[in-house]
Design an enzyme around this catalytic site. Structure first.
Site, mmCIF file in Angstrom:
data_model
loop_
_atom_site.group_PDB
_atom_site.id
_atom_site.type_symbol
_atom_site.label_atom_id
_atom_site.label_comp_id
_atom_site.label_asym_id
_atom_site.label_seq_id
_atom_site.Cartn_x
_atom_site.Cartn_y
_atom_site.Cartn_z
ATOM 1 N N LEU A 1 1.514 -3.691 12.265
ATOM 2 C CA LEU A 1 2.196 -2.649 13.049
ATOM 3 C C LEU A 1 1.329 -1.399 13.191
ATOM 4 O O LEU A 1 1.816 -0.336 13.589
ATOM 5 C CB LEU A 1 3.546 -2.297 12.409
ATOM 6 C CG LEU A 1 4.574 -3.428 12.352
ATOM 7 C CD1 LEU A 1 5.845 -2.971 11.649
ATOM 8 C CD2 LEU A 1 4.895 -3.957 13.739
ATOM 9 N N TYR B 1 -3.884 0.839 -4.867
ATOM 10 C CA TYR B 1 -2.695 1.432 -4.260
ATOM 11 C C TYR B 1 -2.009 2.339 -5.280
ATOM 12 O O TYR B 1 -1.124 1.925 -6.024
ATOM 13 C CB TYR B 1 -1.726 0.351 -3.778
ATOM 14 C CG TYR B 1 -2.293 -0.614 -2.757
ATOM 15 C CD1 TYR B 1 -3.449 -0.315 -2.042
ATOM 16 C CD2 TYR B 1 -1.668 -1.826 -2.500
ATOM 17 C CE1 TYR B 1 -3.967 -1.201 -1.109
ATOM 18 C CE2 TYR B 1 -2.174 -2.715 -1.562
ATOM 19 C CZ TYR B 1 -3.334 -2.403 -0.875
ATOM 20 O OH TYR B 1 -3.838 -3.278 0.048
ATOM 21 N N TRP C 1 0.834 -1.203 0.000
ATOM 22 C CA TRP C 1 0.000 0.000 0.000
ATOM 23 C C TRP C 1 0.869 1.253 0.000
ATOM 24 O O TRP C 1 0.691 2.157 -0.821
ATOM 25 C CB TRP C 1 -0.924 -0.035 1.221
ATOM 26 C CG TRP C 1 -1.903 1.101 1.321
ATOM 27 C CD1 TRP C 1 -2.210 2.025 0.351
ATOM 28 C CD2 TRP C 1 -2.726 1.433 2.450
ATOM 29 N NE1 TRP C 1 -3.171 2.902 0.803
ATOM 30 C CE2 TRP C 1 -3.498 2.558 2.093
ATOM 31 C CE3 TRP C 1 -2.875 0.869 3.714
ATOM 32 C CZ2 TRP C 1 -4.403 3.150 2.974
ATOM 33 C CZ3 TRP C 1 -3.787 1.449 4.586
ATOM 34 C CH2 TRP C 1 -4.540 2.589 4.216
#
Length: 327
Positions: free
Chosen positions: A215, A57, A21
């Protein structure tokens, strides 16, 4: 590198996947093509076979970069891309605008056929290993969507089928309509609702889970300072998840994780990713990287096995510090 099967497809892939992305640039403050290619190739060199991308993306930018990066290395890659976020038609459900132009969620048969050909061209390949419906389209029956995907599979243009950003009802409908091998959903220490909504259904039906944002867009990277600022179109700029208060809570969590990381000779981010992969039902962890150093760091997490004591320590700290995270 830990490897796992994508559902019942027979396709083995690295448990650590590279998510692209950020490489597409859109909502991430732009992209550096040369560094991105190096990040993709660096991931492959470190044993990461699963490369995940999407037309959305950067409206094709990430796919084109991935296509350039994997040229000559296609046999080392399990390639995943998506369909269903479209700007070539205004059918379906309006999703958002880019530069004043509408983007829709649409999973009609003819659109999927169009999209797969565009993706194959941008990726410079003759097949996609794992093809995923990116966001669900309330205007098209899942039966019709699956019929198109099964046809592409029969024709050899795709090898397995996935769905992303689903509800339990969506998942049940996909299972009833054909062979769904995986779902791709947001999951991290900071967002765990999946454990009670989709994980039980996925495990019951032999469906893998590709977790993204392990994350939490960098929040759990161990590098997110309390005073960090975000500029331009960086999506984190106005995201309440990145409030000063939240970043302080994360900093306290990282203080607990630090000794675990030290014992494994690992970074904080690597321990967070390893923890993710050891959660019940979570099969793969998709991690973004924009340069070779980040790629190598992510890949190394696939070689860490946390002990039961480590997991208990981290679980307690997550409950103590992230239980009331805002956003």
């Amino acid at each position: 590198m830990l490897t796992r099967e994508i559902g019942k497809s027979g396709i083995e892939a690295s448990a650590i996947g590279l998510g692209t992305w950020a490489i597409g640039g859109w909502m991430w403050g732009g992209t550096d093509e040369a560094a991105s290619i190096d990040a993709i190739r660096g991931s492959i060199d470190e044993g990461v076979s699963l490369i995940d991308t999407a037309p959305a993306y950067g409206q094709g930018v990430a796919e084109e970069i991935v296509g350039k990066a994997i040229e000559g290395r296609r046999d080392k890659v399990v390639l995943a891309t998506k369909c269903g976020i479209v700007w070539h038609t205004q059918k379906g459900n309006h999703f958002f605008d880019v530069d004043g132009k509408p983007v829709h969620r649409y999973l009609g048969r003819e659109s999927i056929i169009h999209e797969v050909e565009q993706s194959l061209r941008r990726l410079k390949t003759d097949r996609i290993d794992h093809y995923i419906t990116h966001w669900q389209d309330p205007t098209t029956p899942i039966d019709e969507t699956m019929e198109a995907l099964e046809r592409l599979k029969k024709d050899g243009k795709i090898r397995s089928i996935g769905a992303s950003n689903t509800s339990p009802e969506d998942l049940k409908a996909y299972v009833a309509a054909g062979q769904l091998d995986a779902i791709q959903e947001e999951y991290s220490m900071a967002k765990r609702d999946l454990e009670t909504t989709l994980v039980p259904l996925a495990r019951e039906n032999g469906i893998s889970i590709l977790s993204y944002s392990s994350l939490a867009l960098g929040l759990l990277s161990g590098k997110m300072t309390v005073d960090r600022t975000f500029d331009g179109d960086d999506q984190r700029r106005d995201n309440p998840r990145f409030s000063t208060a939240n970043r302080q809570k994360v900093a306290e969590l990282m203080n607990v994780i630090e000794p675990v990381a030290g014992a494994h000779g690992a970074t904080l981010a690597q321990v967070v990713i390893a923890w993710t992969l050891q959660q019940p039902g979570i099969t793969f962890s998709l991690c973004g990287a924009r340069n070779p150093d980040q790629a190598r760091e992510n890949a190394a997490a696939g070689r860490i096995r946390l002990a039961d004591d480590d997991l208990r320590t981290i679980d307690r700290a997550v409950a103590d510090h992230l239980g009331d995270l805002d956003g």
